[in-house]
Design an enzyme around this catalytic site. Structure first.
Site, mmCIF file in Angstrom:
data_model
loop_
_atom_site.group_PDB
_atom_site.id
_atom_site.type_symbol
_atom_site.label_atom_id
_atom_site.label_comp_id
_atom_site.label_asym_id
_atom_site.label_seq_id
_atom_site.Cartn_x
_atom_site.Cartn_y
_atom_site.Cartn_z
ATOM 1 N N GLU A 58 0.818 -1.221 0.000
ATOM 2 C CA GLU A 58 0.000 0.000 0.000
ATOM 3 C C GLU A 58 0.846 1.262 0.000
ATOM 4 O OE1 GLU A 58 -2.692 -3.116 2.014
ATOM 5 O OE2 GLU A 58 -0.597 -2.472 2.254
ATOM 6 N N PHE A 120 -11.505 -6.997 13.447
ATOM 7 C CA PHE A 120 -10.453 -7.422 12.526
ATOM 8 C C PHE A 120 -10.199 -6.355 11.467
ATOM 9 C CE2 PHE A 120 -9.225 -9.603 8.518
ATOM 10 C CZ PHE A 120 -7.985 -10.078 8.940
ATOM 11 N N GLN A 121 -8.962 -5.976 11.309
ATOM 12 C CA GLN A 121 -8.510 -4.946 10.378
ATOM 13 C C GLN A 121 -9.253 -3.622 10.562
ATOM 14 O OE1 GLN A 121 -8.273 -6.473 6.308
ATOM 15 N NE2 GLN A 121 -6.228 -7.276 6.750
ATOM 16 N N LYS A 170 -17.878 -0.498 5.240
ATOM 17 C CA LYS A 170 -18.389 -1.499 4.308
ATOM 18 C C LYS A 170 -19.916 -1.476 4.253
ATOM 19 C CE LYS A 170 -17.331 -5.720 5.383
ATOM 20 N NZ LYS A 170 -16.542 -6.956 5.545
ATOM 21 N N MET A 494 24.588 9.193 2.655
ATOM 22 C CA MET A 494 24.433 10.528 3.235
ATOM 23 C C MET A 494 24.579 10.475 4.752
ATOM 24 S SD MET A 494 21.338 13.305 2.904
ATOM 25 C CE MET A 494 21.831 13.868 1.268
#
Length: 598
Positions: A58, A120-121, A170, A494
């Site tokens: 993602e 969940f999630q 949802k 760097m």
């Protein structure tokens, strides 16, 4: 086995409404990563008029959409799922916000009845993203969906551009839409969206612009600093510079807005920028900042920034003029004398009629002497490879081509800006303010999708590339003809340099002892590869690499570990630089002391 779900088939389902709103907002391409809560939205992209692209993570999805938007005049669009889907988008959202990039991110969310139960999630998406976006909002009723999406695109592109996040439970995606339901049932305050751009009073504006024009005409040592906010004003800037005869420097995002091959260009300024530009800023009696925000990487120690301009301000013969479309950035980091909350293109067009040509003979002599005495130093070696030499060869090989470079973050990024000269805006796409390592590869994906007929070259360091190399799969999946150049010195260089300079050489966590063979890695994804280890084969390798036409290609360059100079150290003023050895005998005071104040 397929389970029938009538709600998914509704013509006016949540997914259908989002799809229609995307079409209305002229969206052609979407970057996605699926999951349970976002499936009702993503399903509507199947066999649709919108192209969709799937990254391997993602975060890469968000960065690809950002690269897409940075390289075009379009809005990047992402769809991700709930929980880890949206938490993985936090970095791209902040990167887009800090670099003023329009991005609209849709996230799925668990059903309303399951929220607050550690489901969940589940993640508190709006609470997490509201501080890294221009607007973050959760849709709670299907009937507000179309309005909210349209508002998201407006806000993302209003004034200073940036990201917007829309969270969709949802259950809302599955609600039944009633065409008779009016949006007027809601009050405007429900969405709490930012107010549209305000206009400056015309008469007052013209008077202010004429006032600064008189100051510009009378100034003896003026300089222009160009930032990303001036990207759409390239022609107006060129007309203004030609008429005013004022030298130009820029931020890294401003590179190419004014042609860096021009006699009046000082290239870019700041921590690893042109020493000539840094010295000139410190000596200038008038600074005209167009679309920049005085980032700390371009100013050095604020209390010692632009001393001559502040002195001239007190004597009413100079100072700082700041033009920025975002009011909050005016008179903020640097206390400026004249502030214009407006578009740079509009400002320059209104200013131009009142500008007089002035030779500024003494100042021009100083500028040319600074450029001659303090150029970026090219390190070459008969056998060993040095990164600046490799990048300079890329500049030579692509001078007559329309090409966009992307980078990760680190020394390779700074030296890309040093040795690739930009003749047009957005030639180099990079993460500026947030400085996100690993963005180079997903940025290149987004740039190539936004500009399918143009050449896209990624110049990456091994440490940055290691963070997102899984997206080689994405490049192969869509056969994107991206050219991937890896500067491999097995170090996060760097930071390694800073350890050497400021931490007594304790290389704690910056050495990559077990890098993969990047050529074999590319081949494992079905991407052809080249390697270059010696200076003798450099020119021919780059010629082959740049002219390869059969899809993507990767080249690994085995380079030396070098310091990137000039360097304005932490806590140092802009003209207190560590210079290349060849320039340490030059005294800028003898170059810049010849012009007395008016």
């Amino acid at each position: 086995m397929r389970v029938s779900n009538k709600l998914l088939q509704l013509v006016n389902s949540g997914g259908s409404i989002i799809y229609k709103a995307l079409i209305k907002n002229k969206v052609k391409d979407v970057f996605i990563y699926s999951g349970g809560s976002v499936m009702p939205l993503i399903d509507k992209l199947y066999n649709s008029d919108i192209n969709y692209f799937i990254n391997t993570h993602e975060q890469n999805t968000g960065h690809s959409a950002t690269g897409y938007a940075k390289s075009s005049n379009k809005t990047g669009v992402c769809m991700v799922t709930s929980g880890p889907g949206i938490t993985n988008m936090i970095t791209p959202l902040l990167d887009a916000k800090n670099d003023s990039t329009p991005l609209v991110v849709f996230s799925g969310q668990v059903s309303q009845e399951a929220q607050g139960q550690n489901s969940f999630q589940e993640a508190p998406a709006v609470e997490l993203t509201k501080n890294v976006t221009k607007w973050s909002y959760q849709i709670t009723d299907i009937h507000e969906m179309e309005y909210v999406v349209n508002e998201a695109f407006r806000i993302a592109n209003d004034k200073k551009k940036g990201p917007v996040h829309i969270d969709i439970p949802k259950c809302v995606s599955y609600q039944e839409y009633n065409p008779k339901h009016s949006i007027n049932n809601y009050t405007q305050s429900k969405w709490d969206t930012p107010t549209p751009i305000t206009k400056i009073q015309k008469d007052s504006l013209i008077s202010q612009i004429r006032g600064v024009a008189a100051l510009i005409n009378s100034s003896k040592k003026p300089i222009i600093i160009v930032g990303k906010g001036c990207s759409e004003a390239s022609k107006a800037l060129r007309d203004f510079v030609n008429k005013s005869n004022i030298p130009v420097t820029s931020t890294i995002h401003g590179c190419g807005i004014y042609d860096e091959n021009s006699e009046l260009s000082l290239r870019w300024c700041g921590m690893h920028g042109s020493a000539a530009a840094n010295y000139a800023i410190q000596q200038a009696d008038l600074i005209i900042a167009l679309g920049s925000r005085f980032d700390d990487r371009t100013t050095g120690k604020i209390s010692e920034y632009a001393p001559e301009a502040f002195k001239a301000s007190k004597e009413n013969r100079g100072g700082i003029i700041h033009v920025n479309i975002e009011e909050s950035e005016l008179d903020f980091v640097v206390k400026s004398d004249f502030n214009f909350e407006m578009d740079c293109n509009e400002f320059l067009k209104k200013l131009l009629p009142s500008i007089n040509y002035n030779k500024k003979t003494e100042w021009m002599k100083i500028i040319q002497n600074l450029k001659q005495n303090f150029p970026f130093v090219l390190k070459t070696d008969e056998k060993k490879l040095h990164m600046e030499d490799v990048i300079n060869e890329f500049n030579n090989a692509t001078k007559k081509k329309k090409v966009t470079f992307t980078t990760g973050v680190g020394n390779h990024q700074m030296q890309t800006y040093q040795f690739i000269k930009s003749q047009y805006p957005k030639k180099i796409i990079s993460s500026g303010s947030l400085g996100v390592m690993g963005v180079g590869l997903p940025y290149a994906i987004g740039v190539q999708i936004a500009n399918p007929t143009e050449m896209v070259i990624l110049i990456d360091g091994d440490s940055s590339f290691n963070m997102s190399l899984s997206d080689l799969k994405t490049i192969k999946e869509y056969n994107l003809p991206i050219k991937i150049a890896i500067m491999n010195n097995s170090a996060q260089m760097m930071v390694t340099v800073w350890e050497d300079l400021f931490f007594e050489g304790r290389n704690t966590a910056t050495i990559n002892n077990n890098n993969p063979s990047y050529t074999q890695l590319a081949e494992s994804f079905g991407i052809p590869s080249l390697s270059c280890k010696n200076r003798s084969e450099l020119t021919e390798t780059i010629e082959t690499f740049v002219n390869y036409k059969d899809g993507p290609i990767l080249c690994e360059f085995k380079i030396e570990r070098d310091i990137c100079l000039p360097l304005v150290g932490p806590g140092s003023s802009l003209d207190d630089m560590i210079l290349p050895e060849e320039q340490r005998g030059s005294n800028p005071a003898t170059i810049t002391s010849g012009l007395a104040p008016s």
